[in-house]
Scaffold this motif. Structure first.
Motif, PDB file in Angstrom:
ATOM      1  N   ILE A   1      20.061  47.548 -22.856  1.00  0.00           N
ATOM      2  CA  ILE A   1      19.479  47.493 -21.547  1.00  0.00           C
ATOM      3  C   ILE A   1      19.584  46.216 -20.716  1.00  0.00           C
ATOM      4  CG2 ILE A   1      17.512  48.411 -19.737  1.00  0.00           C
ATOM      5  CD1 ILE A   1      16.901  50.244 -22.286  1.00  0.00           C
ATOM      6  N   LEU A   2      20.544  46.277 -19.725  1.00  0.00           N
ATOM      7  CA  LEU A   2      20.605  44.573 -18.963  1.00  0.00           C
ATOM      8  C   LEU A   2      19.832  45.012 -17.678  1.00  0.00           C
ATOM      9  CD1 LEU A   2      24.528  44.359 -19.640  1.00  0.00           C
ATOM     10  CD2 LEU A   2      22.455  43.191 -20.946  1.00  0.00           C
ATOM     11  N   LYS A   3      20.004  43.989 -16.870  1.00  0.00           N
ATOM     12  CA  LYS A   3      19.105  43.896 -15.419  1.00  0.00           C
ATOM     13  C   LYS A   3      19.141  45.299 -14.903  1.00  0.00           C
ATOM     14  CE  LYS A   3      18.658  41.144 -11.512  1.00  0.00           C
ATOM     15  NZ  LYS A   3      19.208  40.241 -10.350  1.00  0.00           N
ATOM     16  N   ASP A   4      20.415  45.604 -14.709  1.00  0.00           N
ATOM     17  CA  ASP A   4      20.578  46.824 -13.541  1.00  0.00           C
ATOM     18  C   ASP A   4      21.469  47.934 -14.199  1.00  0.00           C
ATOM     19  OD1 ASP A   4      23.110  45.526 -14.032  1.00  0.00           O
ATOM     20  OD2 ASP A   4      23.590  45.623 -11.614  1.00  0.00           O
ATOM     21  N   ARG A   5      21.606  47.888 -15.455  1.00  0.00           N
ATOM     22  CA  ARG A   5      22.446  48.926 -15.898  1.00  0.00           C
ATOM     23  C   ARG A   5      22.331  49.294 -17.684  1.00  0.00           C
ATOM     24  NH1 ARG A   5      28.062  46.947 -14.470  1.00  0.00           N
ATOM     25  NH2 ARG A   5      26.690  46.032 -12.817  1.00  0.00           N
ATOM     26  N   VAL A   6      22.719  50.284 -18.270  1.00  0.00           N
ATOM     27  CA  VAL A   6      22.575  50.342 -19.794  1.00  0.00           C
ATOM     28  C   VAL A   6      24.057  50.312 -20.133  1.00  0.00           C
ATOM     29  CG1 VAL A   6      22.070  51.977 -21.679  1.00  0.00           C
ATOM     30  CG2 VAL A   6      20.552  51.680 -19.609  1.00  0.00           C
ATOM     31  N   VAL A   7      24.492  49.755 -21.034  1.00  0.00           N
ATOM     32  CA  VAL A   7      25.825  49.567 -21.860  1.00  0.00           C
ATOM     33  C   VAL A   7      25.774  50.081 -23.044  1.00  0.00           C
ATOM     34  CG1 VAL A   7      26.552  47.736 -20.085  1.00  0.00           C
ATOM     35  CG2 VAL A   7      25.474  47.021 -22.316  1.00  0.00           C
ATOM     36  N   ASN A   8      26.716  50.426 -23.652  1.00  0.00           N
ATOM     37  CA  ASN A   8      26.991  50.793 -24.976  1.00  0.00           C
ATOM     38  C   ASN A   8      27.847  49.871 -25.551  1.00  0.00           C
ATOM     39  OD1 ASN A   8      28.661  52.443 -27.064  1.00  0.00           O
ATOM     40  ND2 ASN A   8      26.490  52.705 -27.483  1.00  0.00           N
ATOM     41  N   VAL A   9      27.800  49.025 -26.550  1.00  0.00           N
ATOM     42  CA  VAL A   9      28.823  48.136 -27.096  1.00  0.00           C
ATOM     43  C   VAL A   9      29.114  48.415 -28.646  1.00  0.00           C
ATOM     44  CG1 VAL A   9      29.544  45.718 -27.082  1.00  0.00           C
ATOM     45  CG2 VAL A   9      27.808  46.521 -25.367  1.00  0.00           C
TER      46      VAL A   9
ATOM     47  N   TYR B   1      37.783  42.703 -30.812  1.00  0.00           N
ATOM     48  CA  TYR B   1      37.563  43.243 -29.296  1.00  0.00           C
ATOM     49  C   TYR B   1      36.092  43.907 -29.562  1.00  0.00           C
ATOM     50  CZ  TYR B   1      42.275  42.838 -28.371  1.00  0.00           C
ATOM     51  OH  TYR B   1      43.695  42.479 -28.162  1.00  0.00           O
ATOM     52  N   ILE B   2      35.507  43.797 -28.250  1.00  0.00           N
ATOM     53  CA  ILE B   2      34.354  44.670 -27.950  1.00  0.00           C
ATOM     54  C   ILE B   2      34.723  45.900 -27.034  1.00  0.00           C
ATOM     55  CG2 ILE B   2      32.626  43.233 -28.803  1.00  0.00           C
ATOM     56  CD1 ILE B   2      31.917  42.462 -25.987  1.00  0.00           C
ATOM     57  N   ILE B   3      34.278  47.069 -27.250  1.00  0.00           N
ATOM     58  CA  ILE B   3      34.456  48.117 -26.393  1.00  0.00           C
ATOM     59  C   ILE B   3      32.971  48.389 -25.807  1.00  0.00           C
ATOM     60  CG2 ILE B   3      35.190  50.401 -26.471  1.00  0.00           C
ATOM     61  CD1 ILE B   3      36.745  49.571 -29.306  1.00  0.00           C
ATOM     62  N   VAL B   4      33.170  48.522 -24.312  1.00  0.00           N
ATOM     63  CA  VAL B   4      32.119  48.567 -23.607  1.00  0.00           C
ATOM     64  C   VAL B   4      32.033  49.774 -22.890  1.00  0.00           C
ATOM     65  CG1 VAL B   4      30.476  47.378 -21.978  1.00  0.00           C
ATOM     66  CG2 VAL B   4      31.729  46.100 -23.478  1.00  0.00           C
ATOM     67  N   GLU B   5      31.011  50.640 -22.844  1.00  0.00           N
ATOM     68  CA  GLU B   5      30.842  51.465 -21.716  1.00  0.00           C
ATOM     69  C   GLU B   5      29.337  51.314 -21.281  1.00  0.00           C
ATOM     70  OE1 GLU B   5      31.768  55.777 -23.286  1.00  0.00           O
ATOM     71  OE2 GLU B   5      31.776  54.814 -25.437  1.00  0.00           O
ATOM     72  N   SER B   6      29.475  52.021 -20.123  1.00  0.00           N
ATOM     73  CA  SER B   6      28.361  51.802 -19.158  1.00  0.00           C
ATOM     74  C   SER B   6      28.110  52.985 -18.048  1.00  0.00           C
ATOM     75  CB  SER B   6      28.316  50.577 -18.549  1.00  0.00           C
ATOM     76  OG  SER B   6      27.242  50.237 -17.591  1.00  0.00           O
ATOM     77  N   ASN B   7      26.743  53.206 -17.610  1.00  0.00           N
ATOM     78  CA  ASN B   7      26.733  53.923 -16.501  1.00  0.00           C
ATOM     79  C   ASN B   7      27.211  53.460 -15.041  1.00  0.00           C
ATOM     80  OD1 ASN B   7      24.462  52.038 -16.674  1.00  0.00           O
ATOM     81  ND2 ASN B   7      23.707  53.293 -14.908  1.00  0.00           N
ATOM     82  N   ASN B   8      27.668  52.057 -15.102  1.00  0.00           N
ATOM     83  CA  ASN B   8      27.855  51.495 -14.080  1.00  0.00           C
ATOM     84  C   ASN B   8      28.907  50.244 -14.375  1.00  0.00           C
ATOM     85  OD1 ASN B   8      28.350  49.648 -11.772  1.00  0.00           O
ATOM     86  ND2 ASN B   8      25.899  49.136 -11.635  1.00  0.00           N
ATOM     87  N   TYR B   9      30.138  50.545 -13.980  1.00  0.00           N
ATOM     88  CA  TYR B   9      31.411  49.608 -14.208  1.00  0.00           C
ATOM     89  C   TYR B   9      31.683  48.657 -13.081  1.00  0.00           C
ATOM     90  CZ  TYR B   9      32.626  52.625 -18.146  1.00  0.00           C
ATOM     91  OH  TYR B   9      32.511  53.198 -19.492  1.00  0.00           O
ATOM     92  N   ASP B  10      30.634  48.544 -12.246  1.00  0.00           N
ATOM     93  CA  ASP B  10      30.971  47.365 -11.273  1.00  0.00           C
ATOM     94  C   ASP B  10      30.783  45.887 -11.703  1.00  0.00           C
ATOM     95  OD1 ASP B  10      31.135  46.406  -9.006  1.00  0.00           O
ATOM     96  OD2 ASP B  10      29.066  46.332  -8.257  1.00  0.00           O
ATOM     97  N   ASN B  11      31.926  45.378 -11.914  1.00  0.00           N
ATOM     98  CA  ASN B  11      31.819  43.771 -12.223  1.00  0.00           C
ATOM     99  C   ASN B  11      31.343  43.803 -13.822  1.00  0.00           C
ATOM    100  OD1 ASN B  11      31.938  41.146 -11.945  1.00  0.00           O
ATOM    101  ND2 ASN B  11      29.973  40.718 -11.705  1.00  0.00           N
ATOM    102  N   LEU B  12      31.731  44.729 -14.506  1.00  0.00           N
ATOM    103  CA  LEU B  12      31.126  45.021 -15.947  1.00  0.00           C
ATOM    104  C   LEU B  12      31.474  43.828 -16.892  1.00  0.00           C
ATOM    105  CD1 LEU B  12      29.270  46.484 -17.777  1.00  0.00           C
ATOM    106  CD2 LEU B  12      31.199  48.075 -18.258  1.00  0.00           C
ATOM    107  N   GLU B  13      32.810  43.631 -16.740  1.00  0.00           N
ATOM    108  CA  GLU B  13      33.438  42.762 -17.562  1.00  0.00           C
ATOM    109  C   GLU B  13      32.576  41.458 -17.670  1.00  0.00           C
ATOM    110  OE1 GLU B  13      37.594  42.535 -18.127  1.00  0.00           O
ATOM    111  OE2 GLU B  13      37.730  40.587 -19.289  1.00  0.00           O
ATOM    112  N   ASN B  14      32.576  40.965 -16.333  1.00  0.00           N
ATOM    113  CA  ASN B  14      31.981  39.511 -16.037  1.00  0.00           C
ATOM    114  C   ASN B  14      30.379  39.431 -16.673  1.00  0.00           C
ATOM    115  OD1 ASN B  14      33.992  38.077 -14.935  1.00  0.00           O
ATOM    116  ND2 ASN B  14      33.472  39.032 -12.906  1.00  0.00           N
ATOM    117  N   ILE B  15      29.542  40.679 -16.331  1.00  0.00           N
ATOM    118  CA  ILE B  15      28.313  40.708 -16.926  1.00  0.00           C
ATOM    119  C   ILE B  15      28.465  40.633 -18.407  1.00  0.00           C
ATOM    120  CG2 ILE B  15      26.436  42.471 -17.030  1.00  0.00           C
ATOM    121  CD1 ILE B  15      27.061  43.111 -14.192  1.00  0.00           C
ATOM    122  N   ILE B  16      29.118  41.058 -18.933  1.00  0.00           N
ATOM    123  CA  ILE B  16      29.051  41.386 -20.453  1.00  0.00           C
ATOM    124  C   ILE B  16      29.598  39.861 -21.062  1.00  0.00           C
ATOM    125  CG2 ILE B  16      30.495  42.329 -22.644  1.00  0.00           C
ATOM    126  CD1 ILE B  16      28.262  44.257 -21.404  1.00  0.00           C
ATOM    127  N   ILE B  17      30.524  39.309 -20.416  1.00  0.00           N
ATOM    128  CA  ILE B  17      31.036  37.960 -20.919  1.00  0.00           C
ATOM    129  C   ILE B  17      29.877  37.087 -20.694  1.00  0.00           C
ATOM    130  CG2 ILE B  17      32.617  36.166 -20.347  1.00  0.00           C
ATOM    131  CD1 ILE B  17      34.704  38.042 -19.726  1.00  0.00           C
TER     132      ILE B  17
END
Length: 275
Positions: free
Chosen positions: A34-42, A48-64
């Motif tokens: 659980i991040l600031k504004d969304r939930v991710v599954n990693v 590689y890491i494979i990421v899913e989320s309820n919100n893909y907006d700017n997701l790669e940068n947020i994960i990095i």
DNA sequence: CTGCAGGCCGGCG
DNA sequence: CGCCGGCCTGCA
């Protein structure tokens, strides 16, 4: 889903290193985080890491950013090895470990709760606080609660906090929320301070001592020259350098390891906690 | 029932 | 300054 290439990264080790409280492991080995504004599954698949989320907006940068994947830890490791070659085993052990980049407000509140508390208990309290006051997010048909924003905690009273069972820490949290709200405590201002100044600044607020301030600065502000000292660190440093007093460890770090002491102590923490 | 967990505060010498 | 008693709560 998105796929991100990673180097020198161990998801399992990093997420379980005790910095962060808001995650759970799935049966397939992935983590719901659980991040600031969304939930991710990693989940990690080698490099590689494979990421899913309820919100893909700017997701790669947020994960990095969260996993600190763009920082070159070889710089730290080289510096530490030049200081003491005997730390080689500890460096190797932590070769794929990263220091997370956490949300300042969440980190402050979570680490105030953490004082004189067990990891299980901290997790439960932070989750309960989020369930009561944070925003609900649906991800893969399941409900999650984001950590409350400053605004969501604005009207919460000490009596409300008592229902969560925060103990004597309730008044600390109440006052800190109030101080941030009225501008007395400025979270952005901390970016302009060096490690030492920032510790003094944070320690001016009731409920934040040396340990909690250090955790906040290392985990949420990338101040690599501050170093949380807890029981694991004391054990580790005592084995390596035969120093066992908090004040001595502090002086040793400041005078010797200097600008990356926070990184090294976190390495030592991992090494001795996992051994 | 006691003891303690990833500390901090406040009062005292 | 440094030292030290007390502290909320949950859990073994």
């Amino acid at each position: 889903m998105i796929k991100i290439k990673v180097n020198n990264f161990d998801l399992n080790m990093t997420i379980n290193s005790g910095q962060f409280f808001r995650f759970s492991k799935e049966s397939n080995g992935s983590y719901n985080i659980i991040l600031k504004d969304r939930v991710v599954n990693v989940i990690q698949d080698n490099n590689y890491i494979i990421v899913e989320s309820n919100n893909y907006d700017n997701l790669e940068n947020i994960i990095i950013n969260f996993f600190d994947l763009n920082t070159d830890y070889n710089v730290f490791n080289k510096y530490i090895l030049e200081f003491d070659i005997n730390l080689k085993d500890i460096i190797n052990f932590n070769n794929n470990f990263k220091i997370l980049n956490m949300e300042p407000f969440e980190t402050i509140i979570s680490y105030i709760i953490s004082q004189r508390n067990s990891v299980n208990n901290i997790t439960n309290k932070v989750n309960k606080l989020s369930e009561l006051y944070g925003s609900k997010v649906i991800f893969k048909d399941k409900e999650y609660y984001l950590f409350p924003t400053l605004k969501q905690l604005e009207k919460v009273s000490i009596e409300d906090y008592k229902l969560i069972g925060l103990g004597y820490r309730d008044k600390y949290i109440y006052n800190i929320v109030k101080d941030i709200n009225c501008g007395k405590l400025n979270l952005n201002y901390i970016n302009n301070l060096n490690g030492k100044e920032a510790i003094d600044y944070l320690k001016g607020y009731s409920g934040i001592g040396l340990k909690v301030a250090s955790c906040i600065l290392l985990f949420a502000y990338r101040k690599y020259d501050v170093f949380p000292i807890d029981t694991w660190i004391i054990k580790g440093v005592n084995e390596i350098y035969n120093i066992n007093k908090v004040e001595c460890i502090k002086n040793y770090c400041e005078n010797n390891i200097n600008k990356y002491s926070g990184i090294l102590l976190q390495y030592i923490f991992n090494y001795y906690r996992n051994k």
